[in-house]
Write a protein that holds these residues in place. Structure first.
Motif, short mmCIF file in Angstrom:
data_model
loop_
_atom_site.label_atom_id
_atom_site.label_comp_id
_atom_site.label_asym_id
_atom_site.label_seq_id
_atom_site.Cartn_x
_atom_site.Cartn_y
_atom_site.Cartn_z
N VAL A 21 5.50 -2.15 -7.83
CA VAL A 21 5.55 -0.84 -8.50
C VAL A 21 6.53 -0.82 -9.66
N GLU A 38 4.21 5.80 -5.33
CA GLU A 38 4.31 5.79 -6.79
C GLU A 38 3.26 6.70 -7.42
N LYS A 95 2.55 1.78 -3.41
CA LYS A 95 1.61 2.28 -4.42
C LYS A 95 1.23 3.74 -4.19
N GLU A 124 0.84 -1.22 0.00
CA GLU A 124 0.00 0.00 0.00
C GLU A 124 0.87 1.26 0.00
#
Length: 310
Positions: free
Chosen positions: A193, A159, A156, A153
């Motif tokens: 990612v 990213e 992400k 989490e």
């Protein structure tokens, strides 16, 4: 514009460490093999209030290229102000947001690893850096959670803010510096990612760095506490050697000492004592040596002591 950071092979990065990774230390590790150096953590507030000490902490050595400044903050307006100030300072190639510092005073202000407990907040602050920075890179340094591990989490969320790479310390905030580093979590982030991921946490020597890169498939390693007292770990990684001569070590220690004096003036002699405590670990007579140097504040006498001991 040509990219300064090339991830085609794994990079070796110096981690920001408060009280240690000042300009003299960074210039030494840069010379001996670090690919990227990062400033000590800078408080956005201190920067906005133009603290002299803070501005001095941002100064870099001419050899530091690429050079990243790390900031901490949890208020988007203040972070924006801090970024605008950094925009006007030449020689900085990127701004890194600290989302990992476990220190109570940083955490209680809502900064550092506190942001990992509120990913919306983290995205707000990190996106602010990205939006207002005119530097080539925006990066983040994270841990894998506050109390619970949520590595994917976090990866992400970071990213999604458009960062160029993320450095991850494989512990939660609750794990401080003692819990085992979770290299599986770093590996999971790397798989989740598309941005480069740099592994951090307990990478103390050449062997360990190779092992972590192999296992996590990370794009680089970041070394912090493992470099205190042994900055030659960068030299070993750069040259792929397991072994380093006593002569080389001595050269690096003296170079570090001279750099500290040059930057901090005569007071550097006193400042260097704690570093000599680290450097002398494992040497015969280290205990007596430490007792002696704790009383020395004359730069020349100190240099002679270093020459003779190492």
């Amino acid at each position: 514009m040509e990219k300064k950071i090339d991830f085609s092979k794994p990079l070796v990065v110096l981690a920001p460490l408060a009280g240690y990774t000042d300009l003299p230390f960074r210039s030494v590790v840069k010379k001996f093999g670090a690919d990227i150096t990062v400033s000590e953590m800078i408080s956005s507030n201190a920067l906005v209030y133009k603290s002299e000490k803070t501005l001095r902490m941002i100064e870099k050595s001419p050899s530091e290229d690429p050079y990243i400044v790390q900031i901490a903050g949890n208020n988007a307006d203040l972070v924006k102000e801090a970024v605008l100030i950094l925009n006007d300072i030449p020689g900085i190639d990127g701004i890194d947001l600290n989302c990992g510092c476990p220190a109570p005073k940083v955490f209680s202000h809502g900064s550092g690893s506190n942001l990992l407990g509120d990913l919306n907040k983290l995205e707000e602050i990190l996106s602010t850096v990205k939006q207002y920075s005119n530097k080539q890179y925006t990066t983040a340094k994270v841990r894998i959670g506050v109390n619970d591990k949520i590595p994917v989490e976090i990866a992400k969320a970071v990213e999604a803010c458009g960062v160029d790479y993320v450095a991850v310390h494989g512990r939660t905030r609750a794990g401080k510096y003692k819990a085992p580093v979770d290299y599986d979590a770093i590996k999971a982030m790397k798989e989740a990612v598309n941005i480069p991921v740099i592994a951090n946490g307990d990478i103390k020597d050449y062997e360990k760095a190779k092992e972590v890169l192999e296992y996590t498939k990370a794009d680089g390693v970041m070394i912090g506490r493992g470099a205190i007292g042994k900055p030659w770990v960068f030299y070993q990684l750069k040259h792929g050697i397991d072994d380093i001569s006593e002569e080389k070590k001595k050269e690096i220690i003296l170079e570090h000492y001279d750099a500290v004096l040059q930057f901090h003036g005569v007071h550097g002699t006193v400042m260097f004592r704690k570093l000599l405590h680290s450097y002398s670990k494992g040497y015969t007579g280290a205990h007596e040596f430490r007792d002696l140097i704790n009383k020395i504040s004359d730069p020349k006498v100190m240099r002679d002591m270093i020459e003779n001991f190492f």
